[in-house]
Design a protein around this motif. Structure first.
Motif, short mmCIF file in Angstrom:
data_model
loop_
_atom_site.label_atom_id
_atom_site.label_comp_id
_atom_site.label_asym_id
_atom_site.label_seq_id
_atom_site.Cartn_x
_atom_site.Cartn_y
_atom_site.Cartn_z
N VAL A 1 0.85 -1.18 0.00
CA VAL A 1 0.00 0.00 0.00
C VAL A 1 0.89 1.23 0.00
N CYS A 2 0.48 2.26 -0.74
CA CYS A 2 1.26 3.50 -0.81
C CYS A 2 1.13 4.28 0.51
N TYR A 3 2.16 5.06 0.75
CA TYR A 3 2.17 5.92 1.93
C TYR A 3 0.95 6.85 1.90
N GLY A 4 0.27 6.97 3.06
CA GLY A 4 -0.90 7.83 3.18
C GLY A 4 -2.20 7.18 2.75
N GLY A 5 -2.11 5.95 2.20
CA GLY A 5 -3.33 5.28 1.75
C GLY A 5 -3.99 4.50 2.88
N ASN A 6 -5.02 3.73 2.50
CA ASN A 6 -5.78 2.91 3.45
C ASN A 6 -5.67 1.44 3.05
N PHE A 7 -5.73 0.55 4.06
CA PHE A 7 -5.65 -0.89 3.81
C PHE A 7 -6.88 -1.57 4.40
N ARG A 8 -7.59 -2.33 3.54
CA ARG A 8 -8.79 -3.06 3.98
C ARG A 8 -8.42 -4.52 4.20
N LEU A 9 -8.67 -5.01 5.40
CA LEU A 9 -8.33 -6.39 5.74
C LEU A 9 -9.25 -7.36 5.00
N PRO A 10 -8.79 -8.59 4.75
CA PRO A 10 -9.65 -9.60 4.10
C PRO A 10 -10.91 -9.89 4.92
N PHE B 1 -7.98 2.28 13.10
CA PHE B 1 -8.73 1.12 12.61
C PHE B 1 -10.21 1.45 12.65
N LYS B 2 -10.85 1.33 11.50
CA LYS B 2 -12.28 1.58 11.37
C LYS B 2 -12.96 0.22 11.20
N VAL B 3 -13.70 -0.22 12.24
CA VAL B 3 -14.31 -1.56 12.26
C VAL B 3 -15.82 -1.40 12.08
N SER B 4 -16.37 -2.23 11.20
CA SER B 4 -17.82 -2.29 10.98
C SER B 4 -18.17 -3.73 10.60
N ILE B 5 -19.45 -4.02 10.46
CA ILE B 5 -19.86 -5.38 10.09
C ILE B 5 -19.36 -5.71 8.69
N GLY B 6 -18.48 -6.71 8.62
CA GLY B 6 -17.94 -7.15 7.34
C GLY B 6 -16.83 -6.29 6.79
N SER B 7 -16.27 -5.35 7.62
CA SER B 7 -15.20 -4.48 7.10
C SER B 7 -14.30 -4.03 8.25
N VAL B 8 -12.99 -4.12 7.97
CA VAL B 8 -11.96 -3.57 8.88
C VAL B 8 -10.96 -2.82 8.00
N GLN B 9 -10.81 -1.51 8.27
CA GLN B 9 -9.96 -0.66 7.43
C GLN B 9 -8.89 0.02 8.28
N PHE B 10 -7.63 -0.08 7.78
CA PHE B 10 -6.48 0.54 8.44
C PHE B 10 -6.16 1.81 7.65
N THR B 11 -6.34 3.02 8.27
CA THR B 11 -6.29 4.28 7.53
C THR B 11 -4.98 5.04 7.79
N ASP B 12 -4.69 5.98 6.83
CA ASP B 12 -3.57 6.91 6.94
C ASP B 12 -2.26 6.18 7.29
N LEU B 13 -1.87 5.32 6.37
CA LEU B 13 -0.68 4.50 6.62
C LEU B 13 0.59 5.35 6.54
N ARG B 14 1.55 5.04 7.43
CA ARG B 14 2.84 5.72 7.47
C ARG B 14 3.97 4.68 7.36
N GLU B 15 5.20 5.18 7.40
CA GLU B 15 6.33 4.25 7.33
C GLU B 15 6.33 3.27 8.49
N ARG B 16 5.89 3.73 9.66
CA ARG B 16 5.90 2.86 10.83
C ARG B 16 4.86 1.75 10.77
N ASP B 17 3.94 1.80 9.78
CA ASP B 17 2.91 0.77 9.65
C ASP B 17 3.36 -0.39 8.79
N ASP B 18 4.62 -0.42 8.42
CA ASP B 18 5.18 -1.54 7.67
C ASP B 18 5.44 -2.69 8.67
#
Length: 462
Positions: free
Chosen positions: A24-33, A69-86
């Protein structure tokens, strides 16, 4: 119970299939499976950073433990990724066994821009941008806000003010190198820029005993200049804040002059070759100068004249050598010309001929010859290797004559001396038999010592 069994089975099957790799690019969001979202997954979700940080729990029983982390039914999203999120995500069901399931890599998807020291940089600000943050390359953990659309006070503290939706930075230095991020009001990344400021580079070819002028990067006169001599690795401080260092004054004794717009060195010496670095009072590298000192070369016409002279000298030498060789070969041919072989002298003995020598001045001699009986034999009386002895007595041998008349009125061949070398290239001795009807025997040896032909009329008794 059935739901928990299905969840555990899916996680175990997913873990047995291997770790899932995501980028994922820096500053983007990652949606868990979907397998790791509630209500399918209600276990513990861990994250372990790849930079060596400790493992921490980010979600437990369907509830987020990290504000990003934004958690909802059927969705978990990791937002505003930085270098430390590697890092890597792992799961646990009983709190004991932990399985790594996802490897997350943060990419620096950035537009890189390079500028020289002292240049200016301008960039349009996106319309949706609410603020601009800056992270210097010298301190990646120190991020600050340079501009905020709703806070004009922040703009006054910034290095690059934004005017009419344009970012403008004048007089760039290495302190301006870093990441510039434009974000929305909800912290979503809109644009990311990497600005790299480099010192300028110049090269000077100096000549020994000539004048060299090195121009300053800008009009400022407070530069600190270091010199790394050619062949060395440690720099020497030549100028400190616009003042010549005393320790270097001996090296450039009365040869260096500090001017407002540069440095003058006169006369130049070979030890001046090296690398000069100009830095501002903050230590930023402004300019690198490479100086190469050479000796003054002769004008071009001198080299042309030398080349032409060499060519003519080579041609003249070749002509002389050829002429000498021709003379030597002509002389050798004259010396080695074959001479007419002298025929062996023929001596005639007649009993009526006087015992004294008879000479003839010309080839046409008046001496007459009367034929007699042929010789009986011309074989020697002994087999010794010495001079042959003939049985007939009273044989008179005329002394060597330069020219003797040949029988029958023929011209006589040039006479040879009896004392000549019989082993020379002259013909071997011959014995002529007159009136002999049978073949004569061969001589005892081919190494006979006689070189002349003897003829006697007293042997004509047959």
């Amino acid at each position: 119970m059935l739901l928990l069994y299905m969840t555990v089975s899916c996680v175990l099957l997913g873990s047995s299939a291997g770790i899932q790799y995501e980028e994922v690019c820096y500053g983007g969001n990652f949606r868990l499976p979907f397998d790791y979202t509630p209500p399918v997954f209600n276990g513990q979700l861990y994250f372990t950073p790849s930079d060596g940080g400790s493992r921490r729990i980010v979600m437990d029983n369907g509830k987020a433990q990290d504000p990003r982390f934004k958690v909802s039914i059927g969705s978990v999203q990791f937002t505003d990724l930085r270098e430390r999120d590697d890092g890597a995500f792992s799961v646990s069901f009983d709190g004991n066994r932990i399985f790594d399931v996802i490897s997350l890599k943060i990419l620096d998807c950035v537009d890189e821009i390079r500028r020289n020291y002292g240049d200016a940089y301008r960039h349009d600000v996106p319309r949706q941008a609410e603020y601009l943050e800056f992270t210097p390359l010298r301190a990646l953990d120190q991020t600050k806000v340079l501009w905020n659309r709703t806070d004009p006070q922040t703009n006054r503290r910034g290095r690059g003010p934004v005017k009419r939706n344009m970012l403008e930075i004048i007089g760039l230095t290495q302190a301006d190198s870093g990441y510039y991020n434009f974000r929305k009001k909800d912290n979503t990344l809109l644009s990311r820029i990497l600005l790299a400021v480099e010192g300028t580079y110049r090269r000077y070819d100096a000549t020994v005993s000539k004048r060299l002028f090195i121009k300053n990067p800008t009009a400022a006169d407070s530069w600190t200049v270091t010199l790394t001599p050619e062949g060395e690795t440690e720099p020497r401080r030549l100028i400190n804040a616009g003042q010549l260092e005393w320790s270097m004054s001996k090296l450039f004794a009365r040869r260096i002059t500090l001017l407002r717009d540069g440095i003058e060195i006169y006369p130049v010496e070979s030890i001046d070759s090296g690398t000069f670095e100009f830095r501002d009072p903050q230590g930023n590298l402004a300019q690198t100068v490479q100086v190469e000192v050479v000796y003054e070369s002769a004008p071009t016409f001198v080299y042309v004249g030398v080349g032409v002279g060499i060519v003519f000298a080579v041609i003249f030498c070749c002509c002389c050598v050829r002429k000498c060789c021709c003379k030597k070969s002509s002389s050798k041919r004259n010396e080695s010309a074959p001479q007419t072989a002298a025929a062996p002298a023929v001596y005639y003995h007649d009993e009526n001929q006087p015992t004294g020598p008879s000479y003839s001045g010309t080839h046409a001699s008046n001496y007459s010859y009367q034929p007699m009986n042929p010789l009986v034999s011309r074989e020697p009386a002994t087999t010794s290797l010495g001079p042959p002895v003939y049985n007939p007595v009273n044989i008179h041998v005329n002394p060597p004559q330069p020219e003797v008349a040949a029988p029958g009125g023929l011209g006589a061949a040039p006479s040879l001396s009896l004392g000549s070398d019989c082993h020379s290239s002259d013909p071997e001795p011959k014995f002529e038999l007159k009136g002999l009807a049978f073949p004569s025997a061969p001589p005892l040896s081919s190494d006979s010592a006689f070189c002349d032909v003897y003829t006697s009329d007293k042997l004509n008794f047959l």
